[in-house]
Every structure is written in structure tokens, then in C-alpha cells.
Motif scaffolding. Structure first.
Motif, PDB file in Angstrom:
ATOM      1  N   UNK A 173       0.834  -1.198   0.000  1.00  0.00           N
ATOM      2  CA  UNK A 173       0.000   0.000   0.000  1.00  0.00           C
ATOM      3  C   UNK A 173       0.876   1.259   0.000  1.00  0.00           C
ATOM      4  N   UNK A 174       1.915   1.260   0.826  1.00  0.00           N
ATOM      5  CA  UNK A 174       2.829   2.398   0.883  1.00  0.00           C
ATOM      6  C   UNK A 174       3.513   2.608  -0.455  1.00  0.00           C
ATOM      7  N   UNK A 175       4.017   1.516  -1.054  1.00  0.00           N
ATOM      8  CA  UNK A 175       4.701   1.624  -2.339  1.00  0.00           C
ATOM      9  C   UNK A 175       3.768   2.148  -3.425  1.00  0.00           C
ATOM     10  N   UNK A 176       2.506   1.738  -3.402  1.00  0.00           N
ATOM     11  CA  UNK A 176       1.534   2.211  -4.382  1.00  0.00           C
ATOM     12  C   UNK A 176       1.314   3.717  -4.235  1.00  0.00           C
ATOM     13  N   UNK A 177       1.174   4.174  -3.003  1.00  0.00           N
ATOM     14  CA  UNK A 177       0.953   5.599  -2.759  1.00  0.00           C
ATOM     15  C   UNK A 177       2.171   6.436  -3.153  1.00  0.00           C
ATOM     16  N   UNK A 178       3.369   5.947  -2.846  1.00  0.00           N
ATOM     17  CA  UNK A 178       4.596   6.658  -3.219  1.00  0.00           C
ATOM     18  C   UNK A 178       4.706   6.717  -4.739  1.00  0.00           C
ATOM     19  N   UNK A 179       4.413   5.612  -5.411  1.00  0.00           N
ATOM     20  CA  UNK A 179       4.471   5.575  -6.868  1.00  0.00           C
ATOM     21  C   UNK A 179       3.485   6.557  -7.487  1.00  0.00           C
ATOM     22  N   UNK A 180       2.290   6.629  -6.944  1.00  0.00           N
ATOM     23  CA  UNK A 180       1.291   7.566  -7.441  1.00  0.00           C
ATOM     24  C   UNK A 180       1.783   9.006  -7.300  1.00  0.00           C
ATOM     25  N   UNK A 181       2.358   9.334  -6.161  1.00  0.00           N
ATOM     26  CA  UNK A 181       2.884  10.687  -5.941  1.00  0.00           C
ATOM     27  C   UNK A 181       4.027  10.985  -6.904  1.00  0.00           C
ATOM     28  N   UNK A 182       4.947  10.041  -7.084  1.00  0.00           N
ATOM     29  CA  UNK A 182       6.084  10.250  -7.975  1.00  0.00           C
ATOM     30  C   UNK A 182       5.632  10.438  -9.426  1.00  0.00           C
ATOM     31  N   UNK A 183       4.666   9.631  -9.864  1.00  0.00           N
ATOM     32  CA  UNK A 183       4.159   9.764 -11.238  1.00  0.00           C
ATOM     33  C   UNK A 183       3.430  11.083 -11.426  1.00  0.00           C
ATOM     34  N   UNK A 187       2.748  20.059  -2.466  1.00  0.00           N
ATOM     35  CA  UNK A 187       2.475  21.156  -1.548  1.00  0.00           C
ATOM     36  C   UNK A 187       2.847  20.832  -0.109  1.00  0.00           C
ATOM     37  N   UNK A 188       2.771  19.575   0.244  1.00  0.00           N
ATOM     38  CA  UNK A 188       3.148  19.154   1.593  1.00  0.00           C
ATOM     39  C   UNK A 188       3.783  17.789   1.487  1.00  0.00           C
ATOM     40  N   UNK A 189       4.679  17.468   2.384  1.00  0.00           N
ATOM     41  CA  UNK A 189       5.461  16.244   2.281  1.00  0.00           C
ATOM     42  C   UNK A 189       5.148  15.337   3.465  1.00  0.00           C
ATOM     43  N   UNK A 190       4.593  14.179   3.193  1.00  0.00           N
ATOM     44  CA  UNK A 190       4.251  13.256   4.263  1.00  0.00           C
ATOM     45  C   UNK A 190       5.115  12.012   4.276  1.00  0.00           C
ATOM     46  N   UNK A 191       6.300  12.124   3.687  1.00  0.00           N
ATOM     47  CA  UNK A 191       7.180  10.941   3.659  1.00  0.00           C
ATOM     48  C   UNK A 191       7.580  10.515   5.061  1.00  0.00           C
ATOM     49  N   UNK A 192       7.764   9.202   5.195  1.00  0.00           N
ATOM     50  CA  UNK A 192       8.230   8.660   6.474  1.00  0.00           C
ATOM     51  C   UNK A 192       9.645   9.145   6.735  1.00  0.00           C
TER      52      UNK A 192
END
Length: 54
Positions: free
Chosen positions: A29-39, A48-53
Motif C-alpha cells: 500500500x505504501x509503495x503504491x501511494x509513493x508511486x502515485x505521488x512520484x508519477x 504542496x506538503x510532504x508526508x514521507x516517512x
């Protein structure tokens, strides 16, 4: 407004009583969300805001 709302959300662990949002359940789930943000950023979206771990 779009930036202020996510930054105001209280994030916490599954045993915390105060948070409004818990952690992502799985690495997939995390990898999917990160991939969506990167794409999205690669396609021209502005972060606009950064929620990275940390």
C-alpha cells in the motif's frame, strides 16, 4: 486550503486514541501511494506538503 487540510490531520499509530489517520497497513500500500505521488510529480503536479516517512 488544499495544503492546510492535510497538514492539520493528526497521524498516529494503531493504538493511539487521538489520531484521525493511522499508518499505511502494508508495504504494498505504501509503495503504491509513493508511486502515485512520484508519477503525479513527473507529470507536472506540484508537491504542496510532504508526508514521507522519516
Amino acid at each position: 486550503m488544499l495544503k492546510a487540510k492535510p497538514e492539520a490531520v493528526r497521524v498516529g499509530g494503531p493504538l493511539d486514541l487521538v489520531p484521525e489517520v493511522g499508518p499505511l497497513a502494508t508495504r504494498r500500500q505504501r509503495d503504491r501511494d509513493v508511486s502515485l505521488a512520484e508519477r503525479s510529480i513527473a507529470a507536472g503536479a506540484k508537491l504542496l506538503t510532504d508526508g514521507r516517512a522519516s
